[in-house]
Scaffold this active site. Structure first.
Site, PDB file in Angstrom:
ATOM      1  N   ASP A 227       3.065  -6.230   8.135  1.00 46.21           N
ATOM      2  CA  ASP A 227       2.441  -6.936   7.016  1.00 46.21           C
ATOM      3  C   ASP A 227       2.180  -8.365   7.466  1.00 46.21           C
ATOM      4  O   ASP A 227       3.044  -8.985   8.063  1.00 46.21           O
ATOM      5  CB  ASP A 227       3.432  -6.922   5.830  1.00 46.21           C
ATOM      6  CG  ASP A 227       2.769  -7.265   4.516  1.00 46.21           C
ATOM      7  OD1 ASP A 227       1.997  -8.237   4.483  1.00 46.21           O
ATOM      8  OD2 ASP A 227       3.034  -6.577   3.515  1.00 46.21           O
TER       9      ASP A 227
ATOM     10  N   ARG B  24       0.862 -10.725   5.254  1.00 45.02           N
ATOM     11  CA  ARG B  24       0.550 -11.518   4.060  1.00 45.02           C
ATOM     12  C   ARG B  24       1.452 -12.725   3.906  1.00 45.02           C
ATOM     13  O   ARG B  24       1.063 -13.745   3.404  1.00 45.02           O
ATOM     14  CB  ARG B  24       0.658 -10.648   2.804  1.00 45.02           C
ATOM     15  CG  ARG B  24      -0.533  -9.769   2.607  1.00 45.02           C
ATOM     16  CD  ARG B  24      -0.326  -8.853   1.438  1.00 45.02           C
ATOM     17  NE  ARG B  24       0.722  -7.874   1.681  1.00 45.02           N
ATOM     18  CZ  ARG B  24       1.066  -6.934   0.821  1.00 45.02           C
ATOM     19  NH1 ARG B  24       0.489  -6.869  -0.360  1.00 45.02           N
ATOM     20  NH2 ARG B  24       2.000  -6.063   1.119  1.00 45.02           N
TER      21      ARG B  24
END
Ligand SMILES: [Zn+2]
Length: 422
Positions: free
Chosen positions: A336, A338
């Site tokens: 991930d 983000r």
């Protein structure tokens, strides 16, 4: 083709290097910028204009990634290089702030809290000819979604002529926010030195912004990335008042699901469910907030995302929850990208200290909010009937990895996604 930057009428045949300060006439004499000062007169405007490069006090330029299209328009002769926006009647439809959090340089590091109030906060500078541009715009709209009509039909929501209009359309106030990064604050948030951050940003964008490494005096950077959109439900004046209950969904962009209703993930169903929760709260006298972050495919982008889909669906044994994160890591190097570390900034901008109903199962978002001192009351999981069949792989994997499960009935071992050819 001759390289001649005279499209704007100004003859400028030499290339202006922004990285060498006074030696090329690009002096560091932009307005003073004291990030985190509560009074805009002391804080000073963020000036990232390219029409007057001698008075810039920020690295990069406005419009995020769309700056590249602006450059293309200038190259093509469609836009004068020295075009200056006429901002008549563009002021916000609703007032946000100021809030005490705006005066804390540690609380907001990834957006300009005064970005929507250029006219009020920096009117004198603008009148003096300084090209200060908004990085935030606030307007009003009506949204019309089939899921809201479904909720009306099922009796979960009711037309009230206020929040929901007679045709089932929902009245919203919305805000578009460009990223404005205060580099020392971003570095602190990620626990790295400012120098290491600047160097990585410079080197891993192909050397796109030399000032990152040559102009340590410029502390603010407008990165060429997507920003965010806020959708506010109910009276925007009540948001952040510390009294009115708030429902919220923080949603990271997923074009495949959000727009095209792809069934491999729960993104659109969760977004629609979050909007329903927000509308419901607004109809009960509270306020609702959807934060929509342009972070496509966990900020890995759609090409990586689609490669991962293929890798998942073609792997030996099929698409299973136990290999869900591993396949992303194989293709992207991380599970991930983000990093929710910057996400709470917008809550500080809105003056929010508590979320009463949080429509999210993400432990990363929840933990980031708690770390930022924003209390989260009830966590609302997506109702099981809204989970598309092929998206159960994602749900099982996430719940197994520590996501909030609510009432989710796990069938981890029995879950397998569709193969590519099916
Ligand atoms: Zn998705």
């Amino acid at each position: 083709m001759s390289v001649n930057a005279s499209a704007g009428g100004r003859s400028r045949n030499h290339i202006v290097l922004t990285s060498h300060g006074a030696s090329t006439g690009v002096a560091a004499d932009g307005p003073v910028l004291n990030w985190g000062a509560p009074d805009p007169a002391l804080r000073g405007p963020v000036v990232a204009t390219l029409t007057d490069t001698t008075r810039r006090n920020a690295i990069g330029t406005h419009a995020g990634g769309y700056a590249v299209y602006r450059a293309l328009a200038i190259a093509a002769g469609a836009l004068p290089a020295d075009f200056k926006a006429d901002l008549t009647n563009t002021a916000p439809s609703d007032i946000i702030g100021p809030h005490p959090q705006w005066g804390d340089p540690g609380k907001i590091v990834s957006l300009d809290p005064f970005g929507h109030m250029i006219g009020e906060a920096f009117g004198a500078e603008v009148a003096g000819g300084l090209d200060v541009r908004p990085s935030i715009a606030i307007t009003r709209a009506h949204i019309d979604m089939p899921e809201i009509r479904d909720a009306l039909r099922a009796g979960r929501l009711k037309i009230d002529g206020d929040i929901i209009g007679p045709k089932g359309d929902v009245r919203v106030t919305k805000a578009a926010i460009e990223p404005v990064w205060y580099l020392p604050g971003i570095a602190a948030r990620f626990g790295v030195s400012e120098g290491a951050l600047r160097r990585a940003l410079f080197e891993h964008t192909g050397g796109m912004f030399p000032e990152l490494v040559t102009r340590g005096d410029l502390k603010v950077f407008l990165p060429p990335i997507g920003g965010m959109t806020l959708y506010l439900f109910g009276d925007p004046a009540k948001i952040g008042d510390g009294i009115t209950p708030l429902a919220c969904r923080v949603h990271d962009e997923c074009n495949g699901s959000d727009v095209f209703s792809s069934d491999i993930c729960t993104c659109r169903p969760y977004l629609a469910h979050g909007i329903e929760i927000c509308v419901e709260m607004a109809q009960q006298g509270g306020v609702g907030l959807v934060v929509y972050n342009r972070k496509e495919g966990r900020a890995l982008g759609e090409v990586t995302k689609f490669l991962v889909y293929n890798a998942r669906k073609r792997q030996e044994g099929g698409d299973l929850p136990e290999t869900y994160f591993k396949r992303t890591e194989c293709v992207a190097g991380v599970q991930d990208m983000r990093f929710q570390e910057l996400m709470p900034d917008v809550f500080h901008w809105l003056g929010i200290t508590r979320i009463d109903r949080f429509a999210s199962m993400s432990d990363m978002k929840f933990n980031a909010l708690e770390r930022a001192g924003i209390a989260v009351g009830e966590r609302v999981a997506i109702p099981e009937e809204l989970i598309p069949l092929d998206a159960r792989v994602e749900m099982e994997a996430k719940v197994s990895a520590g996501y909030f499960s609510g009432g989710f009935q796990s069938q981890f071992d029995a879950t397998q996604g569709r193969a590519l050819e099916e």
